[in-house]
Scaffold this active site. Sequence first.
Site, mmCIF file in Angstrom:
data_model
loop_
_atom_site.group_PDB
_atom_site.id
_atom_site.type_symbol
_atom_site.label_atom_id
_atom_site.label_comp_id
_atom_site.label_asym_id
_atom_site.label_seq_id
_atom_site.Cartn_x
_atom_site.Cartn_y
_atom_site.Cartn_z
ATOM 1 C CG HIS A 60 -1.747 -1.168 1.522
ATOM 2 N ND1 HIS A 60 -2.985 -1.201 1.114
ATOM 3 C CD2 HIS A 60 -1.335 -2.256 2.019
ATOM 4 C CE1 HIS A 60 -3.365 -2.511 1.234
ATOM 5 N NE2 HIS A 60 -2.769 -3.199 1.925
ATOM 6 N NE ARG A 62 -0.901 3.642 3.565
ATOM 7 C CZ ARG A 62 -1.672 2.884 3.985
ATOM 8 N NH1 ARG A 62 -2.652 2.568 3.381
ATOM 9 N NH2 ARG A 62 -1.517 2.092 5.150
ATOM 10 C CG ASN A 92 -6.095 0.084 0.742
ATOM 11 O OD1 ASN A 92 -5.082 0.235 -0.041
ATOM 12 N ND2 ASN A 92 -6.192 0.204 1.966
ATOM 13 C CG HIS A 174 -8.419 -7.789 3.851
ATOM 14 N ND1 HIS A 174 -7.398 -7.129 4.261
ATOM 15 C CD2 HIS A 174 -9.212 -8.060 5.144
ATOM 16 C CE1 HIS A 174 -7.412 -6.944 5.706
ATOM 17 N NE2 HIS A 174 -8.557 -7.534 6.379
ATOM 18 C CG HIS A 228 -3.365 -10.220 4.574
ATOM 19 N ND1 HIS A 228 -4.762 -10.740 4.322
ATOM 20 C CD2 HIS A 228 -3.325 -8.914 4.155
ATOM 21 C CE1 HIS A 228 -5.369 -9.638 4.098
ATOM 22 N NE2 HIS A 228 -4.804 -8.518 3.973
ATOM 23 C CG ASP A 298 -1.087 -6.029 4.173
ATOM 24 O OD1 ASP A 298 -1.452 -4.840 3.439
ATOM 25 O OD2 ASP A 298 -1.785 -6.609 4.909
ATOM 26 C CG HIS A 302 -1.127 3.729 8.964
ATOM 27 N ND1 HIS A 302 -2.052 4.387 8.425
ATOM 28 C CD2 HIS A 302 -1.347 2.387 9.064
ATOM 29 C CE1 HIS A 302 -2.787 3.426 7.957
ATOM 30 N NE2 HIS A 302 -2.340 2.126 8.188
#
Length: 445
Positions: A60, A62, A92, A174, A228, A298, A302
């Site tokens: 991810h 972002r 996402n 997921h 995952h 994965d 953050h």
Amino acid sequence: MRTLIRNAQCTLPDGTRQTDVLIENSSILDVAASTATQADEVIDAAGLTLLPGVIDDQVHFRDPGLTHKEDLHTGSLACAKGGVTTFLEMPNTNPATISRAALIDKLKLAAGKCVVNYGFYMGATPDNIGELQQQDRTPGIKIFIGSSTGNLLVDEQAALERIFAETTLPICAHCEDEATVRANSEQLGGGHSYADHSRIRDHRAAVIATQRAVDLALRHAHRFHVLHVSTADELPILTDHGGLLTAEACPHHLLFNIEDYDKLGSLVQMNPSIKTAVDNAALWRALTDGRIQVIATDHAPHTLEEKQRPYPQSPSGLPAVENSLALMLNAVHQDRCTLEQVVRWMCDAPARVWDIVNKGRIAPGYDADLVLVDLRRRHTIRNRDQVTKCGWSPWDGVALTGLPVRTWVMGQTVFVDGKLDSAIRGQEAQFDHARGGYWATECRS
Ligand code: DOR
């Protein structure tokens, strides 16, 4: 331009041996003991080991929309440092990759700023089936059967049936059951500690959703990859694959468990949640016996400030792409697995699962995506050394043996001597879905 890599131990499709590898422009031209070959650049790699570049099929990054956490440039630099030469990125972002237009925008963005090769999944929504039917230039469709970061969620049966029935791209999901997660959360009053995360997103949530998705895949005879896997309890579901199912495990589900909340708190808050030591051991066994074929990270960055919020405001996700290969080389050092297994799980299998053209192996005609590793090099992961924009690792302070020391992307050195060349550009990975996936192609045992 010809580059000759001499004297490395090379992990080849038929075993590991010392040989030379000749790169011409972006491809591998020859793999042979060819001391007399003319080359513009000769690299003596004696004492080092050459692997195919890692393909991480779940990250991810972002970008667009959440670039204070990571962006395609910084995420790709983290890849290059970690020996990852191709990444497949999840939808996402903001906007989410749920239309052809959003996919093309992301591909354009990546072409301008990625130092490694890239591909992007199409995200499923309850009503974007038309978009999912049209797509080429993508590894496949991602469904969040359970919600996670962002608001992509498809958990209504009718919508799921349509996606599996009316699309042809490979699907991955997921798998955490929304209703179970919600019920557990209500019972725990929303949860008060980071450790509650594993009580809310528990074994049952994972098993119910994985079983549901696998049932859909088998009934619709649709290729399906379980992202995952986190529990021992999901493993029996994966055995009846009929050639349709593949699965993956992540380093954090192999190496962390609920005992780690005491020390690491929200740094190991992830979806699916980390589970128990029994689950760690079962996932290792499943990789070894082939019920799980792929290791992916994965990578879900953050900021530390965001992670330090109290539960449940703390977001789920941890960064890993920069350290995944080193962690697995350390597992080789500890005799938990062999180097050949690591190459199979992290390089060869992802290329086959997603039908990626000319990647995942050291062989003539394949792309010169390569990583040179020093299996004896001892080092310690430090937050201050991380190039991921979020600037931390849950493995901060962990000492490892085995380190990527040089990375080539399409024949270009992007990382060497601890330095990254941020001017290098990777390429869009090519997907040939007519190949039929992992089980349709010969796989080494
Ligand atoms: O913990 C997670 N965080 N799991 C996911 O599947 C998504 C990810 C994110 O994007 O933050």
